[in-house]
Write an enzyme that holds these catalytic residues in place. Structure first.
Site, PDB file in Angstrom:
ATOM      1  N   TYR A 181      31.009  37.444  50.321  1.00  0.00           N
ATOM      2  CA  TYR A 181      30.224  38.079  49.367  1.00  0.00           C
ATOM      3  C   TYR A 181      28.807  38.804  49.728  1.00  0.00           C
ATOM      4  O   TYR A 181      28.004  38.207  50.406  1.00  0.00           O
ATOM      5  CB  TYR A 181      29.816  36.692  48.590  1.00  0.00           C
ATOM      6  CG  TYR A 181      29.510  37.310  47.020  1.00  0.00           C
ATOM      7  CD1 TYR A 181      30.398  37.574  45.851  1.00  0.00           C
ATOM      8  CD2 TYR A 181      28.125  37.562  46.687  1.00  0.00           C
ATOM      9  CE1 TYR A 181      29.847  38.040  44.868  1.00  0.00           C
ATOM     10  CE2 TYR A 181      27.741  38.035  45.484  1.00  0.00           C
ATOM     11  CZ  TYR A 181      28.757  38.181  44.605  1.00  0.00           C
ATOM     12  OH  TYR A 181      28.185  38.877  43.373  1.00  0.00           O
ATOM     13  N   SER A 233      15.457  37.862  42.975  1.00  0.00           N
ATOM     14  CA  SER A 233      17.069  38.514  42.821  1.00  0.00           C
ATOM     15  C   SER A 233      17.385  37.942  41.060  1.00  0.00           C
ATOM     16  O   SER A 233      16.770  36.938  40.730  1.00  0.00           O
ATOM     17  CB  SER A 233      17.633  37.425  43.610  1.00  0.00           C
ATOM     18  OG  SER A 233      17.574  37.460  44.918  1.00  0.00           O
ATOM     19  N   ALA A 234      17.790  39.177  40.670  1.00  0.00           N
ATOM     20  CA  ALA A 234      18.281  38.864  39.291  1.00  0.00           C
ATOM     21  C   ALA A 234      16.994  38.800  38.221  1.00  0.00           C
ATOM     22  O   ALA A 234      17.105  37.860  37.353  1.00  0.00           O
ATOM     23  CB  ALA A 234      19.368  37.789  39.095  1.00  0.00           C
ATOM     24  N   LYS A 284      14.823  44.420  39.025  1.00  0.00           N
ATOM     25  CA  LYS A 284      14.580  45.619  39.689  1.00  0.00           C
ATOM     26  C   LYS A 284      15.465  46.804  39.405  1.00  0.00           C
ATOM     27  O   LYS A 284      14.990  47.821  39.204  1.00  0.00           O
ATOM     28  CB  LYS A 284      14.673  45.078  41.092  1.00  0.00           C
ATOM     29  CG  LYS A 284      13.700  44.515  41.574  1.00  0.00           C
ATOM     30  CD  LYS A 284      13.833  44.163  43.374  1.00  0.00           C
ATOM     31  CE  LYS A 284      15.254  43.385  43.636  1.00  0.00           C
ATOM     32  NZ  LYS A 284      15.244  42.189  43.097  1.00  0.00           N
ATOM     33  N   ASN A 322      17.139  47.171  36.818  1.00  0.00           N
ATOM     34  CA  ASN A 322      16.854  47.743  35.050  1.00  0.00           C
ATOM     35  C   ASN A 322      15.475  48.479  34.985  1.00  0.00           C
ATOM     36  O   ASN A 322      15.317  49.387  34.619  1.00  0.00           O
ATOM     37  CB  ASN A 322      16.492  46.177  34.174  1.00  0.00           C
ATOM     38  CG  ASN A 322      18.087  45.946  33.981  1.00  0.00           C
ATOM     39  OD1 ASN A 322      18.472  46.291  32.789  1.00  0.00           O
ATOM     40  ND2 ASN A 322      18.848  45.237  34.732  1.00  0.00           N
ATOM     41  N   ASN A 335      26.666  35.818  38.435  1.00  0.00           N
ATOM     42  CA  ASN A 335      26.314  36.768  39.655  1.00  0.00           C
ATOM     43  C   ASN A 335      27.349  37.736  39.799  1.00  0.00           C
ATOM     44  O   ASN A 335      27.332  38.326  41.021  1.00  0.00           O
ATOM     45  CB  ASN A 335      26.211  35.841  40.893  1.00  0.00           C
ATOM     46  CG  ASN A 335      25.341  36.876  41.913  1.00  0.00           C
ATOM     47  OD1 ASN A 335      24.540  37.441  41.715  1.00  0.00           O
ATOM     48  ND2 ASN A 335      25.803  36.496  43.249  1.00  0.00           N
ATOM     49  N   SER A 336      28.126  37.962  38.951  1.00  0.00           N
ATOM     50  CA  SER A 336      29.041  39.313  39.270  1.00  0.00           C
ATOM     51  C   SER A 336      28.265  40.652  39.192  1.00  0.00           C
ATOM     52  O   SER A 336      27.354  40.760  38.742  1.00  0.00           O
ATOM     53  CB  SER A 336      30.039  39.615  37.885  1.00  0.00           C
ATOM     54  OG  SER A 336      29.445  39.431  36.787  1.00  0.00           O
ATOM     55  N   PHE A 348      13.141  45.770  29.097  1.00  0.00           N
ATOM     56  CA  PHE A 348      13.770  46.839  29.353  1.00  0.00           C
ATOM     57  C   PHE A 348      13.066  48.292  29.195  1.00  0.00           C
ATOM     58  O   PHE A 348      12.012  48.477  29.892  1.00  0.00           O
ATOM     59  CB  PHE A 348      15.272  46.734  28.619  1.00  0.00           C
ATOM     60  CG  PHE A 348      16.042  45.740  28.881  1.00  0.00           C
ATOM     61  CD1 PHE A 348      16.901  45.508  29.940  1.00  0.00           C
ATOM     62  CD2 PHE A 348      15.896  44.403  27.950  1.00  0.00           C
ATOM     63  CE1 PHE A 348      17.362  44.241  30.399  1.00  0.00           C
ATOM     64  CE2 PHE A 348      16.689  43.217  28.213  1.00  0.00           C
ATOM     65  CZ  PHE A 348      17.354  43.195  29.394  1.00  0.00           C
ATOM     66  N   GLU A 369      11.379  49.511  26.946  1.00  0.00           N
ATOM     67  CA  GLU A 369       9.888  49.217  26.574  1.00  0.00           C
ATOM     68  C   GLU A 369       9.069  48.595  27.812  1.00  0.00           C
ATOM     69  O   GLU A 369       7.539  48.678  27.404  1.00  0.00           O
ATOM     70  CB  GLU A 369       9.883  48.059  25.771  1.00  0.00           C
ATOM     71  CG  GLU A 369      10.794  48.323  24.267  1.00  0.00           C
ATOM     72  CD  GLU A 369      10.619  49.601  23.507  1.00  0.00           C
ATOM     73  OE1 GLU A 369       9.434  50.271  23.595  1.00  0.00           O
ATOM     74  OE2 GLU A 369      11.626  49.918  22.734  1.00  0.00           O
ATOM     75  N   ASN A 370       9.446  48.363  28.750  1.00  0.00           N
ATOM     76  CA  ASN A 370       8.523  48.316  30.027  1.00  0.00           C
ATOM     77  C   ASN A 370       7.754  49.366  30.344  1.00  0.00           C
ATOM     78  O   ASN A 370       6.833  49.353  31.175  1.00  0.00           O
ATOM     79  CB  ASN A 370       9.337  47.694  31.091  1.00  0.00           C
ATOM     80  CG  ASN A 370       9.957  46.097  31.113  1.00  0.00           C
ATOM     81  OD1 ASN A 370       9.499  45.347  29.997  1.00  0.00           O
ATOM     82  ND2 ASN A 370      11.013  45.681  31.437  1.00  0.00           N
TER      83      ASN A 370
HETATM   84  P1  GTP Z   1      19.225  41.715  42.510  1.00  0.00           P
HETATM   85  O1  GTP Z   1      20.268  42.763  42.739  1.00  0.00           O
HETATM   86  O2  GTP Z   1      19.876  40.270  42.631  1.00  0.00           O
HETATM   87  O3  GTP Z   1      18.035  41.634  43.582  1.00  0.00           O
HETATM   88  O4  GTP Z   1      18.414  41.616  41.233  1.00  0.00           O
HETATM   89  P2  GTP Z   1      17.434  42.654  40.219  1.00  0.00           P
HETATM   90  O5  GTP Z   1      16.003  42.217  40.411  1.00  0.00           O
HETATM   91  O6  GTP Z   1      17.833  44.036  40.419  1.00  0.00           O
HETATM   92  O7  GTP Z   1      17.816  42.433  38.736  1.00  0.00           O
HETATM   93  P3  GTP Z   1      18.603  42.939  37.610  1.00  0.00           P
HETATM   94  O8  GTP Z   1      17.772  44.499  36.961  1.00  0.00           O
HETATM   95  O9  GTP Z   1      20.022  43.262  37.941  1.00  0.00           O
HETATM   96  O10 GTP Z   1      18.454  42.410  36.171  1.00  0.00           O
HETATM   97  C1  GTP Z   1      18.916  40.611  36.149  1.00  0.00           C
HETATM   98  C2  GTP Z   1      18.919  40.204  35.069  1.00  0.00           C
HETATM   99  O11 GTP Z   1      17.882  40.501  34.126  1.00  0.00           O
HETATM  100  C3  GTP Z   1      20.020  41.181  34.048  1.00  0.00           C
HETATM  101  O12 GTP Z   1      20.974  40.192  33.255  1.00  0.00           O
HETATM  102  C4  GTP Z   1      19.216  41.954  33.176  1.00  0.00           C
HETATM  103  O13 GTP Z   1      19.675  42.368  31.948  1.00  0.00           O
HETATM  104  C5  GTP Z   1      17.812  40.766  32.930  1.00  0.00           C
HETATM  105  N1  GTP Z   1      16.713  41.761  32.647  1.00  0.00           N
HETATM  106  C6  GTP Z   1      16.181  42.804  33.394  1.00  0.00           C
HETATM  107  N2  GTP Z   1      15.030  43.410  32.953  1.00  0.00           N
HETATM  108  C7  GTP Z   1      14.598  42.559  31.913  1.00  0.00           C
HETATM  109  C8  GTP Z   1      13.593  42.596  31.113  1.00  0.00           C
HETATM  110  O14 GTP Z   1      12.905  43.446  30.922  1.00  0.00           O
HETATM  111  N3  GTP Z   1      13.769  41.776  29.987  1.00  0.00           N
HETATM  112  C9  GTP Z   1      14.803  40.720  29.775  1.00  0.00           C
HETATM  113  N4  GTP Z   1      14.672  39.607  28.923  1.00  0.00           N
HETATM  114  N5  GTP Z   1      15.622  40.616  30.520  1.00  0.00           N
HETATM  115  C10 GTP Z   1      15.767  41.511  31.813  1.00  0.00           C
HETATM  116  C1  SPV Z   2      19.934  39.402  45.605  1.00  0.00           C
HETATM  117  O1  SPV Z   2      20.490  38.471  45.663  1.00  0.00           O
HETATM  118  O2  SPV Z   2      18.588  39.707  45.708  1.00  0.00           O
HETATM  119  C2  SPV Z   2      20.795  40.768  45.744  1.00  0.00           C
HETATM  120  C3  SPV Z   2      22.294  40.267  45.711  1.00  0.00           C
HETATM  121  O3  SPV Z   2      20.378  41.714  45.558  1.00  0.00           O
HETATM  122  S1  SPV Z   2      22.650  40.100  47.400  1.00  0.00           S
HETATM  123  O4  SPV Z   2      23.256  41.331  48.079  1.00  0.00           O
HETATM  124  O5  SPV Z   2      23.861  39.416  47.478  1.00  0.00           O
HETATM  125  O6  SPV Z   2      22.040  39.455  48.217  1.00  0.00           O
HETATM  126 MN    MN Z   3      18.193  41.703  45.691  1.00  0.00          MN
END
Ligand code: GTP
Ligand code: SPV
Ligand code: MN
Length: 581
Positions: A197, A248-249, A252, A254, A362-363, A488, A490-491
């Site tokens: 993974y 993570s998640a 970023k 978005n 985490n899909s 989103f 609006e940021n």
């Molecule tokens: P990694 O790839 O794990 O490093 O994550 P990331 O930081 O790129 O996160 P990503 O942008 O994928 O967002 C993760 C989750 O947060 C998603 O389900 C988005 O829909 C949610 N999200 C992103 N931006 C916002 C925001 O401004 N407000 C809210 N409420 N949720 C958000």
């Molecule tokens: C994270 O977890 O911050 C990711 C996904 O970006 S992974 O590549 O699995 O680490």
């Molecule tokens: Mn990451």
């Protein structure tokens, strides 16, 4: 093969240990990728999705026990334990190597061993670094093709430079009890076993570009960070670049692909990267950054027309989906996408809401950067892009305001070091628990955080043209558990303030914890966030912050003697300012 003797010898050793039936050197060509897809289709590793709606898109279902990073099985193996620090799991290099040798022994019998030379960063950038990943997973080969500059170009660069990171990966039997992600930063080596993974298996990403690179960056005077990079173009046609670290998640991808609200005529966000940023001070004294990756491995759930339309637009062709659900007509689906009801869940079972979400939380999707409509024409620039602002942020239901600016570089380093965030499904453990996650690097810093903060602090002496540092929080919730800020697109309103502050174009209000927007400082044209909510989002709750800053002090102290006095001084200064306010 190769003219690099070290690479040749290493491949021979690895083959002797793992005993593959066949060795394939990957050249990175499109036809090789197509062959890999055919192989995966015939073995069941890829399921072809609807070719009319999603041409050349495939679904991969990973083992249900192998759906996220495994921080508890991830180790930094330095000869001195203190060097890895309390922020990492540590194992003595000799012990770790012996353990891994046993796991690798004969593990590729009956399998093909793929040798993947790759380059992290534009192939002709002096900031880029190469590695070689050896793997027995065709899924990894296909993903590496989209995520890195892979193949002949990278091999030529390795032969020219004579140096590369050695990454050995085997999926083993996918047994969680026989799974380890080991890092040997002193030897520029990664050994990963038992997972197929994402960050566990695509070794160019978190293992190389963050853990090993952060270790190298400290000694070489640069930074390897868990940050997106975006360019914000204003109506005058000027573009300012921002790097932002969220765990993570936590948003970023978005933010990196944001589309400004309708009232923002003439503004545009350009995407340079969505996950990793390598930066160093350039000859002009500014901080210059590249995205070492060539693609996105993004969180699927929540990606929709009203949240991240740019991402959606790049996902209807030539993409890999991992652990999403499928609709009746074989289209990929995840929670938040739309109101269709899928027929098959991420495990491949008939969808039944009783069994939890249809798509794994985490899909993810894998796509090449060039498919992003907001892809920046500077993303391939060998020199990188000049950074005007660095933004830190976490997922905090309470307390932490929508935006604040640091009072100085050192105070900005404190803002980063003091970050905390609710854990997410990107790691296998519990979700929704607030933990300290300095600079969003808790799972990714390849050495002791105390030394890492000292490294960040050291930049204040090196340049007067450093980026301004900010902290944001999109995730405040009200008493009904609803997000208070629309987030989103609006940021953009917060981004505008950040960039204007970095250019000295708008005023601010000083508070003990940082500089904040004036009452009408944020442009709120076209949204109706009640005044009371805005006030709450920008409020500094002094009593609660007195508590928070004291907990931050305890956290910094938990690193003992190594904690840099300058960051403690910042913490003490803020604590005193709060006490006096
Ligand atoms: P990694 O790839 O794990 O490093 O994550 P990331 O930081 O790129 O996160 P990503 O942008 O994928 O967002 C993760 C989750 O947060 C998603 O389900 C988005 O829909 C949610 N999200 C992103 N931006 C916002 C925001 O401004 N407000 C809210 N409420 N949720 C958000
Ligand atoms: C994270 O977890 O911050 C990711 C996904 O970006 S992974 O590549 O699995 O680490
Ligand atoms: Mn990451």
């Amino acid at each position: 093969m190769t003219t690099n003797q070290e690479l040749k010898t290493w491949i021979d050793q690895v083959a002797g240990l793992t005993q593959p039936d066949k060795i394939v050197w990957c050249n990175g060509s499109d036809s090789e990728y197509r062959d890999m897809v055919e192989l995966l289709k015939s073995s069941g590793g890829f399921i072809e999705l609807n070719p009319e709606t999603h041409p050349r898109c495939y679904l991969h279902r990973s083992d249900p026990s192998d759906v996220a990073r495994v921080e508890h099985l991830t180790f930094v193996c330095t000869s001195d334990k203190e060097e890895a620090g309390p922020n990492n799991n540590w194992m003595a290099p000799g012990e770790a190597r012996a353990k891994m040798r046993e796991l690798y022994s004969g593990c590729m019998a009956g399998r093909t061993m793929y040798v993947i030379p790759y380059c992290m960063g534009p192939i002709d950038s002096p900031l880029s670094r190469c590695g070689v990943e050896v793997t027995d997973s065709p899924y990894v080969v296909a993903n590496m093709k989209l995520m890195t500059r892979m193949g002949d170009g990278a091999l030529r660069r390795i032969e020219r430079e004579g140096t590369f990171i050695k990454g050995l990966h085997s999926i083993g039997s996918l047994d969680p009890n026989r799974r380890f992600i080991m890092h040997f930063p002193e030897d520029l080596e990664i050994q990963s076993f038992g997972s197929g993974y994402g960050g566990n298996a695509l070794l160019g990403k978190k293992c190389h570009a963050l853990r090993i690179a952060s270790y190298q960056a400290r000694t070489e005077g640069w930074l390897a960070e868990h940050m997106l990079i975006l360019g914000l173009e204003n109506p005058q046609g000027e573009t300012h670049y921002v790097a932002a670290a969220f765990p993570s998640a936590c948003g970023k991808t978005n933010l990196a692909m944001l589309i400004p609200p309708e009232t923002y005529k003439g503004w545009k966000v350009w995407t340079v990267g969505d996950d990793i940023c390598w930066m160093r001070i350039g000859e002009d004294g500014r901080m210059w950054a590249i995205n070492p990756e060539a693609g996105f491995f993004g969180v699927a759930p929540g990606t929709a027309e009203n949240t991240n339309p740019n991402a959606l637009a790049m996902l209807d062709h030539d993409a890999i989906f991992t652990n999403v659900a499928v609709t009746e007509d074989n289209q990929p689906w995840w929670e938040g996408l739309d109101d269709r009801v899928p027929v098959t869940d991420w495990r491949g079972n008939p969808y039944d809401p009783e069994n939890g979400p249809a798509a794994h939380p985490n899909s993810r999707f894998t796509v090449h950067m060039s498919q992003c409509p907001s892809y920046s024409d500077q993303a391939e620039a060998p020199a990188g892009v000049p950074i005007s602002a660095i933004v830190f942020g976490g997922r905090r239901e309470r307390l932490v305001p929508l935006v604040m600016e640091s009072q100085s570089w050192n105070h900005g380093v404190l803002l980063g070091a003091a970050m905390a965030s609710e854990t997410t499904a990107a790691n296998i453990d519990a979700v929704g628990v607030v933990r300290r996650d300095p600079m969003a690097m808790k799972p990714f810093c390849g050495y002791n955080f105390a030394d890492y903060w000292a490294h960040w602090l050291s930049f204040s002496d090196n340049s007067e043209k450093l980026p301004k540092i900010f902290h944001v929080n999109w995730f405040r919730k009200d008493e009904n558990g609803k997000f208070m800020w629309p987030g989103f697109g609006e940021n953009m309103r917060v981004l505008e303030w950040i960039v204007k502050r970095s250019q000295g174009e708008v005023e601010c209000v000083d508070t003990p914890i940082g500089k904040m927007p004036e009452e009408s400082g944020l442009n709120l044209d076209g949204i109706d966030v009640p005044a009371q909510t805005m006030q709450a989002l920008l409020e500094v709750d002094t009593n609660a912050w007195v508590n928070e800053i004291s907990e931050i002090g305890d956290y910094l102290d938990s690193f003992g003697e190594r904690t840099p006095p300058a960051i403690k001084a910042e913490q003490a200064r803020v604590a005193a300012a709060l006490a006096n306010s």
